[in-house]
Every structure is written in C-alpha cells, then in structure tokens.
Design a protein around this motif. Structure first.
Motif, PDB file in Angstrom:
ATOM      1  N   GLY A   1       0.819  -1.213   0.000  1.00  0.00           N
ATOM      2  CA  GLY A   1       0.000   0.000   0.000  1.00  0.00           C
ATOM      3  C   GLY A   1       0.848   1.256   0.000  1.00  0.00           C
ATOM      4  N   LEU A   2       1.926   1.242   0.766  1.00  0.00           N
ATOM      5  CA  LEU A   2       2.829   2.394   0.783  1.00  0.00           C
ATOM      6  C   LEU A   2       3.560   2.553  -0.548  1.00  0.00           C
ATOM      7  N   LEU A   3       4.015   1.444  -1.104  1.00  0.00           N
ATOM      8  CA  LEU A   3       4.732   1.514  -2.373  1.00  0.00           C
ATOM      9  C   LEU A   3       3.807   1.864  -3.534  1.00  0.00           C
ATOM     10  N   SER A   4       2.538   1.527  -3.415  1.00  0.00           N
ATOM     11  CA  SER A   4       1.609   1.871  -4.492  1.00  0.00           C
ATOM     12  C   SER A   4       1.346   3.376  -4.537  1.00  0.00           C
ATOM     13  N   SER A   5       1.585   4.071  -3.432  1.00  0.00           N
ATOM     14  CA  SER A   5       1.431   5.526  -3.469  1.00  0.00           C
ATOM     15  C   SER A   5       2.500   6.153  -4.368  1.00  0.00           C
ATOM     16  N   PHE A   6       3.702   5.573  -4.398  1.00  0.00           N
ATOM     17  CA  PHE A   6       4.731   6.043  -5.328  1.00  0.00           C
ATOM     18  C   PHE A   6       4.310   5.783  -6.768  1.00  0.00           C
ATOM     19  N   THR A   7       3.749   4.607  -7.038  1.00  0.00           N
ATOM     20  CA  THR A   7       3.291   4.282  -8.388  1.00  0.00           C
ATOM     21  C   THR A   7       2.175   5.223  -8.816  1.00  0.00           C
ATOM     22  N   ASP A   8       1.247   5.501  -7.915  1.00  0.00           N
ATOM     23  CA  ASP A   8       0.161   6.436  -8.229  1.00  0.00           C
ATOM     24  C   ASP A   8       0.707   7.833  -8.515  1.00  0.00           C
ATOM     25  N   TYR A   9       1.697   8.265  -7.741  1.00  0.00           N
ATOM     26  CA  TYR A   9       2.296   9.583  -7.960  1.00  0.00           C
ATOM     27  C   TYR A   9       3.009   9.620  -9.309  1.00  0.00           C
ATOM     28  N   ALA A  10       3.736   8.562  -9.623  1.00  0.00           N
ATOM     29  CA  ALA A  10       4.467   8.521 -10.891  1.00  0.00           C
ATOM     30  C   ALA A  10       3.520   8.474 -12.084  1.00  0.00           C
ATOM     31  N   ASN A  11       2.368   7.869 -11.916  1.00  0.00           N
ATOM     32  CA  ASN A  11       1.397   7.770 -13.002  1.00  0.00           C
ATOM     33  C   ASN A  11       0.419   8.940 -13.027  1.00  0.00           C
ATOM     34  N   GLY A  12       0.569   9.874 -12.123  1.00  0.00           N
ATOM     35  CA  GLY A  12      -0.270  11.074 -12.126  1.00  0.00           C
ATOM     36  C   GLY A  12      -1.687  10.861 -11.629  1.00  0.00           C
ATOM     37  N   VAL A  13      -1.886   9.884 -10.769  1.00  0.00           N
ATOM     38  CA  VAL A  13      -3.218   9.651 -10.209  1.00  0.00           C
ATOM     39  C   VAL A  13      -3.510  10.773  -9.214  1.00  0.00           C
ATOM     40  N   PRO A  14      -4.622  11.491  -9.393  1.00  0.00           N
ATOM     41  CA  PRO A  14      -4.904  12.616  -8.495  1.00  0.00           C
ATOM     42  C   PRO A  14      -5.300  12.138  -7.094  1.00  0.00           C
ATOM     43  N   GLY A  15      -4.910  12.928  -6.102  1.00  0.00           N
ATOM     44  CA  GLY A  15      -5.314  12.674  -4.730  1.00  0.00           C
ATOM     45  C   GLY A  15      -4.472  11.654  -3.998  1.00  0.00           C
ATOM     46  N   ASN A  16      -3.320  11.268  -4.537  1.00  0.00           N
ATOM     47  CA  ASN A  16      -2.488  10.310  -3.815  1.00  0.00           C
ATOM     48  C   ASN A  16      -1.693  11.015  -2.723  1.00  0.00           C
ATOM     49  N   ALA A  17      -1.096  10.244  -1.845  1.00  0.00           N
ATOM     50  CA  ALA A  17      -0.448  10.809  -0.665  1.00  0.00           C
ATOM     51  C   ALA A  17       0.771  11.658  -1.014  1.00  0.00           C
ATOM     52  N   LEU A  18       1.554  11.252  -1.995  1.00  0.00           N
ATOM     53  CA  LEU A  18       2.774  11.995  -2.320  1.00  0.00           C
ATOM     54  C   LEU A  18       2.488  13.317  -3.012  1.00  0.00           C
ATOM     55  N   SER A  19       1.406  13.398  -3.761  1.00  0.00           N
ATOM     56  CA  SER A  19       1.098  14.653  -4.448  1.00  0.00           C
ATOM     57  C   SER A  19       0.629  15.728  -3.469  1.00  0.00           C
ATOM     58  N   GLN A  20       0.297  15.353  -2.263  1.00  0.00           N
ATOM     59  CA  GLN A  20      -0.157  16.318  -1.266  1.00  0.00           C
ATOM     60  C   GLN A  20       0.993  16.915  -0.462  1.00  0.00           C
ATOM     61  N   LEU A  21       2.220  16.432  -0.701  1.00  0.00           N
ATOM     62  CA  LEU A  21       3.390  17.026  -0.059  1.00  0.00           C
ATOM     63  C   LEU A  21       3.693  18.364  -0.716  1.00  0.00           C
ATOM     64  N   ASP A  22       4.402  19.241   0.001  1.00  0.00           N
ATOM     65  CA  ASP A  22       4.751  20.517  -0.634  1.00  0.00           C
ATOM     66  C   ASP A  22       5.909  20.313  -1.618  1.00  0.00           C
ATOM     67  N   GLU A  23       6.142  21.337  -2.420  1.00  0.00           N
ATOM     68  CA  GLU A  23       7.081  21.239  -3.544  1.00  0.00           C
ATOM     69  C   GLU A  23       8.492  20.885  -3.101  1.00  0.00           C
ATOM     70  N   SER A  24       8.952  21.422  -1.993  1.00  0.00           N
ATOM     71  CA  SER A  24      10.319  21.153  -1.553  1.00  0.00           C
ATOM     72  C   SER A  24      10.497  19.692  -1.137  1.00  0.00           C
ATOM     73  N   GLN A  25       9.463  19.080  -0.601  1.00  0.00           N
ATOM     74  CA  GLN A  25       9.556  17.686  -0.194  1.00  0.00           C
ATOM     75  C   GLN A  25       9.462  16.744  -1.390  1.00  0.00           C
ATOM     76  N   ARG A  26       8.833  17.186  -2.452  1.00  0.00           N
ATOM     77  CA  ARG A  26       8.672  16.336  -3.635  1.00  0.00           C
ATOM     78  C   ARG A  26       9.849  16.431  -4.597  1.00  0.00           C
ATOM     79  N   LYS A  27      10.774  17.382  -4.374  1.00  0.00           N
ATOM     80  CA  LYS A  27      11.884  17.574  -5.304  1.00  0.00           C
ATOM     81  C   LYS A  27      12.711  16.307  -5.494  1.00  0.00           C
ATOM     82  N   GLU A  28      13.075  15.657  -4.416  1.00  0.00           N
ATOM     83  CA  GLU A  28      13.890  14.447  -4.498  1.00  0.00           C
ATOM     84  C   GLU A  28      13.127  13.314  -5.183  1.00  0.00           C
ATOM     85  N   ILE A  29      11.850  13.225  -4.917  1.00  0.00           N
ATOM     86  CA  ILE A  29      11.033  12.186  -5.553  1.00  0.00           C
ATOM     87  C   ILE A  29      10.932  12.446  -7.045  1.00  0.00           C
ATOM     88  N   ASP A  30      10.725  13.706  -7.417  1.00  0.00           N
ATOM     89  CA  ASP A  30      10.641  14.042  -8.840  1.00  0.00           C
ATOM     90  C   ASP A  30      11.966  13.783  -9.549  1.00  0.00           C
TER      91      ASP A  30
END
Length: 138
Positions: free
Chosen positions: A96-125
């Motif tokens: 379930g935790l790893l699927s949040s990364f997959t959802d973020y990478a695939n652009g699924v709206p409303g996932n947990a990682l997309s709700q982080l602020d921009e500075s926290q998402r920089k490394e993930i991006d």
C-alpha cells in the motif's frame, strides 16, 4: 479410522494463502513512461486476500482439533494460517505504501505523495526523472 477432512481443508487453504501472498509480491502496475512495473493496489488487495485465506485456515484448523479420533493434520492449518495472516497483513501495508509512489508517478490525483509541498517532492521528482531516462518505455 476416518480422515480428518477439516484438517486437510485448513492445511490446503493455508497453502493457498501463501501462494496468493507470493503472487502479491510480484509487481504488476506499470509506471508510465518506463518499462518498469511496480506495486499497485492489486498487490495490496492480493495480500489481503491471502490474509483472509489464512483466517479461514485457522478456523478450519481449530475445527479439526475437536476430531481427535480422525487421522490427518490437526494443527497444521492453524500454524500455516497464523503465518499467512501475519505475512499477508505486513506485505499489504508495504504494498500500500509503495503503491502511493506508483500512483504519484502515473499522475493519479489525490495520492499521498502529491499532497506534499514542492520542496519535499523535489527528491522524488528527481528520482522519477532519472528512472524514466534510464528505463524508457519500449
């Protein structure tokens, strides 16, 4: 002597639970823009199904213990079921935790990682862009 049918059912359901959990450990969901599959909702669902089968194995194992005059497995369904429930629930949480990364990478709206602020998402991006350049979609 008669066979302990409930014991055999509990044991076989417990083994089926482990098979479903092992299948759940195979990444199924593709990441858009890459040739890589990663964990998605199907993986956590399969792990939960495996845990549910483990509960059924525990129940049949407990019912088989009452039949002491019959031959066959009595405690095996309980033991295998307990391990299946524990492993299934743990892997369901991990998937379930790893699927949040997959959802973020695939652009699924409303996932947990997309709700982080921009500075926290920089490394993930940055990691996602590196993944897409090293493993382009074929």
């Amino acid at each position: 002597m008669q066979k302990n049918v409930k014991g055999f059912i509990g044991l076989f359901i417990g083994l089926a639970a482990f098979i479903v959990i092992i299948i759940a450990m195979v990444p199924f969901t593709p990441i858009n823009g890459t040739s890589i599959n990663f964990y998605g909702g199907i993986n956590s669902t399969l792990a939960l199904i495996g845990a549910g089968l483990g509960v059924a194995a525990i129940i049949f194992g407990a019912l088989s213990v009452k039949d002491k005059d019959k031959t066959g497995p009595r405690k095996a369904g309980i033991i295998v079921g307990i391990f299946a429930v524990i492993i299934g629930l743990i892997f369901s949480g991990i998937a379930g935790l790893l699927s949040s990364f997959t959802d973020y990478a695939n652009g699924v709206p409303g996932n947990a990682l997309s709700q982080l602020d921009e500075s926290q998402r920089k490394e993930i991006d940055k990691a996602l862009e590196q993944l897409k350049t090293q493993n382009p979609q074929k």
